[in-house]
Design a protein around this motif. Structure first.
Motif, PDB file in Angstrom:
ATOM      1  N   CYS A 109       4.219  -1.469 -44.908  1.00  0.00           N
ATOM      2  CA  CYS A 109       5.457  -2.220 -45.054  1.00  0.00           C
ATOM      3  C   CYS A 109       6.590  -1.276 -45.473  1.00  0.00           C
ATOM      4  CB  CYS A 109       5.315  -3.284 -46.141  1.00  0.00           C
ATOM      5  SG  CYS A 109       4.195  -4.607 -45.705  1.00  0.00           S
ATOM      6  N   CYS A 142       1.439  -7.248 -50.466  1.00  0.00           N
ATOM      7  CA  CYS A 142       1.392  -8.485 -49.674  1.00  0.00           C
ATOM      8  C   CYS A 142       0.120  -8.559 -48.843  1.00  0.00           C
ATOM      9  CB  CYS A 142       2.609  -8.584 -48.763  1.00  0.00           C
ATOM     10  SG  CYS A 142       2.531  -7.491 -47.324  1.00  0.00           S
ATOM     11  N   CYS A 148       0.067  -2.566 -48.908  1.00  0.00           N
ATOM     12  CA  CYS A 148       1.163  -3.191 -49.664  1.00  0.00           C
ATOM     13  C   CYS A 148       0.596  -4.338 -50.505  1.00  0.00           C
ATOM     14  CB  CYS A 148       2.196  -3.705 -48.670  1.00  0.00           C
ATOM     15  SG  CYS A 148       3.600  -4.559 -49.409  1.00  0.00           S
ATOM     16  N   HIS A 200       8.770  -6.381 -46.095  1.00  0.00           N
ATOM     17  CA  HIS A 200       7.433  -6.456 -45.502  1.00  0.00           C
ATOM     18  C   HIS A 200       7.461  -6.300 -43.986  1.00  0.00           C
ATOM     19  CE1 HIS A 200       5.902  -7.205 -49.441  1.00  0.00           C
ATOM     20  NE2 HIS A 200       6.833  -8.131 -49.603  1.00  0.00           N
TER      21      HIS A 200
HETATM   22 ZN   LIG Z   1       4.172  -5.918 -47.584  1.00  0.00          ZN
END
Ligand SMILES: [Zn+2]
Length: 408
Positions: A263, A258, A256, A246
């Motif tokens: 990332c 996340c 992403c 990340h």
């Molecule tokens: Zn990420």
């Protein structure tokens, strides 16, 4: 404070020395105490006291007398194959893999099942538990021989409580993995992030046995990193270090799982490599990739790409080369920041390392500082897709060797 550091270091040194002796016996047995001293570079007194601990714990045994070289015949030592069995389990994003090993870390039994990350959490966890029960049954009728189970999971883990806090690619939060398996199996359970677990496997049993500072890169559905510094897994303040997948590489790049954009994971994970191949195949219909997937671009897999590359297909080679460049960019950052001796390509990456490494090496050459670059090696994992399950085995060994006394 100072004393605590010193004690900590001595515990670590003892643990490393014990694992070195076990590894010597794993690779070359039987050995005498003085042969162990020669092989390890440890002095004879240290070897004798470590050997005594391992004998008392039942992990090694004396196996008669060796050949004499003029003097007294020496007592020979070997690992005790009956010291116990260990289970290594990986809960991946789209599969579950499990092995049972003996104390030599030889695989006695194994199983693997595909899963679907859209299945609900209980279904996947129940399957993992069922497989762990199968592994326990494979160890013997009462499971008494089991020393423990080490589990790698694809996300942030509080390793002391064994709670999986967040697995972005599974969309799981706050899952008490350790508690669940402890109550189901009744054996010691250890849980950590998959890349950390695999890094520990390389440290104990794989290519990083003599390396104190290295980074393990695990590319699968996501990209994880296990960072070992000074011989120890580096966890950071909260134990969450190593989420190198990340790190932002492209400022406004792809979204992403996340929540961030651009990332590193969005550029080099399995999914990213497949997407890159799909795009390339669309514009190069003559590619062997298209032939191998029978024109069904959604059928392209990592093994399709590797097979096409191995047959000299330029499109496949370019896809892997481009991936290698993105890997090199991130690895150059890590080399500059951490000055590791070794970077290990693991997971899917290890399967394609032959095609990735030239581009990685070239990019590192262009982008990292000369001094840390001189001492770094980039290598493929010794265990390929078994890295995490072997790491699970190492997690159990790690716990045993950290105990102040090995005798039970
Ligand atoms: Zn990420």
């Amino acid at each position: 404070m100072k004393k605590a550091f010193r004690t900590g270091d001595q515990t670590l040194i003892r643990e490393i020395n014990l694992s070195i002796i076990l590894n010597c016996l794993r690779s070359t047995a039987p050995l005498s105490r003085s042969q162990l001293a020669q092989m390890t570079g440890l002095n004879k007194t240290t070897v004798s006291s470590l050997v005594k601990e391992l004998l008392d714990g039942g992990f090694i045994k004396e196996v008669g007398l060796g050949n004499s070289h003029g003097g007294r015949r020496a007592v020979m030592l070997d690992l005790n194959p009956n010291a116990g069995n260990i289970i290594g389990l990986e809960i991946g994003v789209d599969f579950i893999s499990i092995i049972l090993t003996d104390f030599r870390a030889r695989i006695l039994w194994r199983s693997k099942r595909e899963t679907d990350p859209t299945q609900n959490q209980d279904t996947i966890l129940n399957l993992a538990i069922e497989l762990a029960r199968d592994a326990r049954a494979a160890a013997g009728p009462d499971g008494d021989s089991l020393l423990g189970i080490g589990i790698g999971v694809p996300g942030l883990v509080d390793s002391s409580s064994g709670v999986l806090l967040f697995a972005p690619n599974l969309r799981w939060r706050d899952v008490p993995i350790k508690d669940v398996f402890t109550s189901e199996l009744g054996i010691p359970v250890f849980v950590d992030n998959d890349a950390n677990v695999a890094a520990l496997g390389e440290r104990y049993l794989g290519i990083a046995q003599n390396t104190e500072d290295f980074i393990y890169l695990a590319a699968g559905a996501g990209l994880g990193g296990g960072i070992v510094l000074g011989g120890k897994l580096y966890g950071g303040v909260g134990g969450y270090a190593g989420e190198i997948g990340h790190m932002t590489i492209v400022e406004n790049g792809e979204l992403c799982n996340c929540g961030n954009r651009g990332c590193w994971e969005t550029l080099v994970s399995q999914r990213a490599i497949i997407k890159r191949a799909q795009r390339a195949a669309e514009s190069h219909r003559e590619s062997r990739i298209v032939e191998l997937c029978k024109g069904q671009m959604e059928q392209i897999s990592i093994s399709t790409i590797i097979q096409a590359a191995s047959e000299g297909d330029e499109t496949a080679e370019r896809v892997l080369e481009e991936t290698g460049v993105y890997l090199g960019v991130g690895i150059a950052n890590l080399i500059n920041a951490l000055n590791p001796a070794l970077v290990i390509l693991g997971g899917v990456l290890s399967l394609a390392s032959e095609y990735l490494l030239p581009a990685i090496e070239r990019t590192i050459e262009e982008r990292s500082l000369a001094w840390p670059r001189q001492t770094v090696r980039i290598m493929a994992s010794s265990y390929g897709s078994d890295a995490c399950v072997m790491g699970g085995v190492a997690l159990v060994l790690h716990d045993i060797l950290r105990r102040p006394t090995l005798a039970t």
